[in-house]
Design a protein around this motif. Structure first.
Motif, PDB file in Angstrom:
ATOM      1  N   LYS A  80     -19.559  11.027 -11.088  1.00 31.96           N
ATOM      2  CA  LYS A  80     -18.958  10.527  -9.856  1.00 31.96           C
ATOM      3  C   LYS A  80     -17.808   9.610 -10.223  1.00 31.96           C
ATOM      4  CE  LYS A  80     -21.185   7.292  -7.613  1.00 31.96           C
ATOM      5  NZ  LYS A  80     -22.237   6.512  -6.896  1.00 31.96           N
ATOM      6  N   ALA A  81     -16.848   9.494  -9.305  1.00 34.04           N
ATOM      7  CA  ALA A  81     -15.669   8.673  -9.545  1.00 34.04           C
ATOM      8  C   ALA A  81     -15.298   7.951  -8.264  1.00 34.04           C
ATOM      9  CB  ALA A  81     -14.495   9.536 -10.014  1.00 34.04           C
ATOM     10  N   PRO A  82     -15.143   6.619  -8.311  1.00 37.40           N
ATOM     11  CA  PRO A  82     -14.739   5.885  -7.112  1.00 37.40           C
ATOM     12  C   PRO A  82     -13.335   6.264  -6.679  1.00 37.40           C
ATOM     13  CG  PRO A  82     -14.738   4.443  -9.022  1.00 37.40           C
ATOM     14  CD  PRO A  82     -15.351   5.732  -9.453  1.00 37.40           C
ATOM     15  N   LEU A  83     -13.048   6.051  -5.400  1.00 38.70           N
ATOM     16  CA  LEU A  83     -11.727   6.349  -4.870  1.00 38.70           C
ATOM     17  C   LEU A  83     -10.801   5.149  -5.053  1.00 38.70           C
ATOM     18  CD1 LEU A  83     -12.514   8.225  -1.526  1.00 38.70           C
ATOM     19  CD2 LEU A  83     -12.457   9.096  -3.868  1.00 38.70           C
ATOM     20  N   LEU A  84      -9.523   5.452  -5.198  1.00 39.77           N
ATOM     21  CA  LEU A  84      -8.489   4.443  -5.364  1.00 39.77           C
ATOM     22  C   LEU A  84      -7.438   4.653  -4.277  1.00 39.77           C
ATOM     23  CD1 LEU A  84      -7.392   2.182  -7.332  1.00 39.77           C
ATOM     24  CD2 LEU A  84      -6.068   4.006  -8.433  1.00 39.77           C
ATOM     25  N   LEU A  85      -7.120   3.599  -3.533  1.00 36.08           N
ATOM     26  CA  LEU A  85      -6.053   3.667  -2.531  1.00 36.08           C
ATOM     27  C   LEU A  85      -4.719   3.498  -3.233  1.00 36.08           C
ATOM     28  CD1 LEU A  85      -4.693   3.602   0.252  1.00 36.08           C
ATOM     29  CD2 LEU A  85      -5.413   1.207   0.456  1.00 36.08           C
ATOM     30  N   VAL A  86      -3.857   4.503  -3.121  1.00 38.62           N
ATOM     31  CA  VAL A  86      -2.556   4.479  -3.793  1.00 38.62           C
ATOM     32  C   VAL A  86      -1.454   4.833  -2.801  1.00 38.62           C
ATOM     33  CG1 VAL A  86      -3.471   5.031  -6.091  1.00 38.62           C
ATOM     34  CG2 VAL A  86      -2.849   6.888  -4.535  1.00 38.62           C
ATOM     35  N   THR A  87      -0.224   4.408  -3.112  1.00 37.38           N
ATOM     36  CA  THR A  87       0.936   4.731  -2.289  1.00 37.38           C
ATOM     37  C   THR A  87       2.052   5.233  -3.184  1.00 37.38           C
ATOM     38  OG1 THR A  87       2.113   2.614  -2.444  1.00 37.38           O
ATOM     39  CG2 THR A  87       0.332   2.756  -0.841  1.00 37.38           C
ATOM     40  N   ARG A  88       3.036   5.862  -2.549  1.00 34.75           N
ATOM     41  CA  ARG A  88       4.225   6.246  -3.303  1.00 34.75           C
ATOM     42  C   ARG A  88       5.064   5.000  -3.590  1.00 34.75           C
ATOM     43  NH1 ARG A  88       8.435   6.908   0.571  1.00 34.75           N
ATOM     44  NH2 ARG A  88       7.642   7.136   2.711  1.00 34.75           N
ATOM     45  N   LYS A  89       5.825   5.065  -4.670  1.00 32.02           N
ATOM     46  CA  LYS A  89       6.532   3.875  -5.154  1.00 32.02           C
ATOM     47  C   LYS A  89       7.550   3.338  -4.159  1.00 32.02           C
ATOM     48  CE  LYS A  89       8.005   3.449  -9.275  1.00 32.02           C
ATOM     49  NZ  LYS A  89       8.707   3.680 -10.571  1.00 32.02           N
ATOM     50  N   ASP A  90       8.211   4.231  -3.421  1.00 37.51           N
ATOM     51  CA  ASP A  90       9.293   3.790  -2.545  1.00 37.51           C
ATOM     52  C   ASP A  90       8.834   3.504  -1.117  1.00 37.51           C
ATOM     53  OD1 ASP A  90       8.732   6.384  -1.901  1.00 37.51           O
ATOM     54  OD2 ASP A  90      10.806   7.079  -1.858  1.00 37.51           O
ATOM     55  N   LEU A  91       7.528   3.378  -0.908  1.00 36.95           N
ATOM     56  CA  LEU A  91       7.048   3.090   0.444  1.00 36.95           C
ATOM     57  C   LEU A  91       7.352   1.656   0.855  1.00 36.95           C
ATOM     58  CD1 LEU A  91       5.501   4.235   2.898  1.00 36.95           C
ATOM     59  CD2 LEU A  91       3.403   3.356   1.855  1.00 36.95           C
ATOM     60  N   GLY A  92       7.396   0.766  -0.134  1.00 38.15           N
ATOM     61  CA  GLY A  92       7.698  -0.631   0.167  1.00 38.15           C
ATOM     62  C   GLY A  92       6.481  -1.497   0.378  1.00 38.15           C
ATOM     63  N   ALA A  93       5.326  -1.060  -0.105  1.00 38.09           N
ATOM     64  CA  ALA A  93       4.091  -1.842   0.011  1.00 38.09           C
ATOM     65  C   ALA A  93       3.481  -1.990  -1.376  1.00 38.09           C
ATOM     66  CB  ALA A  93       3.109  -1.163   0.951  1.00 38.09           C
ATOM     67  N   ASN A  94       3.543  -3.196  -1.924  1.00 35.30           N
ATOM     68  CA  ASN A  94       3.033  -3.435  -3.268  1.00 35.30           C
ATOM     69  C   ASN A  94       1.674  -4.110  -3.289  1.00 35.30           C
ATOM     70  OD1 ASN A  94       5.279  -2.313  -4.679  1.00 35.30           O
ATOM     71  ND2 ASN A  94       6.449  -4.149  -4.182  1.00 35.30           N
ATOM     72  N   ASP A  95       1.128  -4.416  -2.113  1.00 35.24           N
ATOM     73  CA  ASP A  95      -0.242  -4.905  -2.030  1.00 35.24           C
ATOM     74  C   ASP A  95      -0.810  -4.475  -0.686  1.00 35.24           C
ATOM     75  OD1 ASP A  95       0.711  -6.756  -0.097  1.00 35.24           O
ATOM     76  OD2 ASP A  95       1.025  -8.282  -1.619  1.00 35.24           O
ATOM     77  N   LEU A  96      -2.112  -4.681  -0.508  1.00 36.40           N
ATOM     78  CA  LEU A  96      -2.754  -4.183   0.704  1.00 36.40           C
ATOM     79  C   LEU A  96      -2.252  -4.857   1.980  1.00 36.40           C
ATOM     80  CD1 LEU A  96      -4.852  -2.113   1.662  1.00 36.40           C
ATOM     81  CD2 LEU A  96      -6.531  -3.967   1.639  1.00 36.40           C
ATOM     82  N   PRO A  97      -2.078  -6.196   2.011  1.00 27.93           N
ATOM     83  CA  PRO A  97      -1.544  -6.795   3.241  1.00 27.93           C
ATOM     84  C   PRO A  97      -0.198  -6.205   3.649  1.00 27.93           C
ATOM     85  CG  PRO A  97      -2.488  -8.495   1.847  1.00 27.93           C
ATOM     86  CD  PRO A  97      -2.488  -7.237   1.035  1.00 27.93           C
ATOM     87  N   ALA A  98       0.656  -5.908   2.647  1.00 30.28           N
ATOM     88  CA  ALA A  98       1.959  -5.313   2.968  1.00 30.28           C
ATOM     89  C   ALA A  98       1.791  -3.917   3.551  1.00 30.28           C
ATOM     90  CB  ALA A  98       2.832  -5.270   1.718  1.00 30.28           C
TER      91      ALA A  98
END
Length: 329
Positions: free
Chosen positions: A126-144
């Motif tokens: 089993k493998a936990p899930l990781l929340l990821v975004t594309r680099k140019d979305l402009g969100a570098n942390d979860l609050p953003a």
């Protein structure tokens, strides 16, 4: 019955002790190789975990194992492939969250019953899930990310969320966690994690809740932005990435899991030998280390425990799918 990490370790010790006493597990009654049918394409978490274990089982037993990747229809094509095979104990289905649990809640009609038509054999990993975004979305942390998503909603827009397919845990857990964080997403299903991550890196989708083996190297290499892990603890290779629970969103842990089942009617001795072989493999430190390096954990469990684990997953996720109103047809 959920299988805890501590219980994993305990079972691995037990299986490891048994391994030194066990005789060769597979009688050479048939010349045909074993088949493990995988419901997702090469490169994703299912494929990586399966090949690590299958390679060791095949080498230890001297019995070749052929991996068949049958992607599509939320794992149902692979399930149907396994069910069409003779019930001779040579073909096994690498079942996962979607074809063995979630699909029964989101599809009005299925060509098989995951409880009635399959018998449990053994867990793989089993493998936990990781929340990821594309680099140019402009969100570098979860609050953003939350701010960006909520601003988009006020403008009548939503972030796009890639997944490994409708009904996949990367879909259901993503919908669930997004709702908990206070924003909606537009779901974009793919035929597996690998094509979904590739598309996200190309700018076609905004975020993804992906299994670690499918996205860890891209996150470490800076090609995508990791924001949070859906597990009870941080992952050693990404120590700077907090858990969603740390950020105030508890009860969001979710993993992609994979394990063997056989079609109903498979010989009991073939099921028992395969279960023994898999658990002997998972007891080996070198196999455990290979799984750890890709972001996965072994699922060491008896056949009965593996069946109980899948039952507990149905109890957890089927009500979530129904509450969210997720439908795939």
């Amino acid at each position: 019955m959920p299988i805890s990490r501590r219980h994993f370790s305990h079972r691995l010790v037990q299986w490891g002790a048994a391994a030194s006493l066990a005789s060769p597990w597979l009688a050479r009654a048939a010349d045909a190789p074993l088949r493990w049918v995988v419901p997702y394409p090469a490169g994703g978490a299912a494929d990586q975990i399966t090949r690590i274990v299958a390679q060791d089982v095949g080498q230890s037993s001297g019995q070749p194992i052929v991996i068949e990747n049958k992607a599509g229809a939320a794992g149902m094509i692979a399930a149907e492939t396994a069910l069409r095979a003779p019930a001779d104990g040579l073909t096994f289905f690498v079942g996962s969250n979607a074809p063995l649990v979630i699909n029964s809640a989101i599809y009005a009609k299925m060509s098989y019953d995951p409880v009635r038509d399959f018998v449990p054999v053994a867990g793989l990993g089993k493998a936990p899930l990781l929340l990821v975004t594309r680099k140019d979305l402009g969100a570098n942390d979860l609050p953003a990310l939350i701010t960006l998503a909520q601003q988009a909603q006020r403008q009548g827009k939503t972030l796009s969320m890639g997944s490994a397919g409708s009904g996949n845990i990367t879909h259901l857990a993503g919908e669930y966690a997004s709702e908990r964080m206070g924003f909606q997403v537009t779901h974009v299903p793919f035929s597996g994690s690998a094509p979904a991550i590739t598309s996200m890196m190309g700018g076609n989708v905004d975020i993804m809740f992906d299994a670690l083996p499918s996205c860890m190297q891209q996150a470490i290499g800076g090609r995508i932005v990791p924001l949070a892990i859906l597990d009870k603890q941080r992952f050693a290779a990404l120590p700077q990435v907090p858990t969603l629970a740390e950020l105030g969103f508890g009860d969001t842990d979710a993993s992609a899991w994979f394990g063997l089942v056989a079609r109903i009617g498979a010989p009991a001795d073939a099921v028992a030998r395969m279960a023994q072989a898999v658990n002997q493999s998972l007891a080996k430190p070198e196999v455990q280390e290979r799984l750890r390096r890709i972001g996965a954990q072994p699922i060491a469990a008896s056949t009965a425990e593996w069946g109980q684990f899948m039952a507990s997953e149905r109890e957890r996720w089927i009500p979530v799918a129904k509450k969210l109103g997720i439908r795939a047809d």
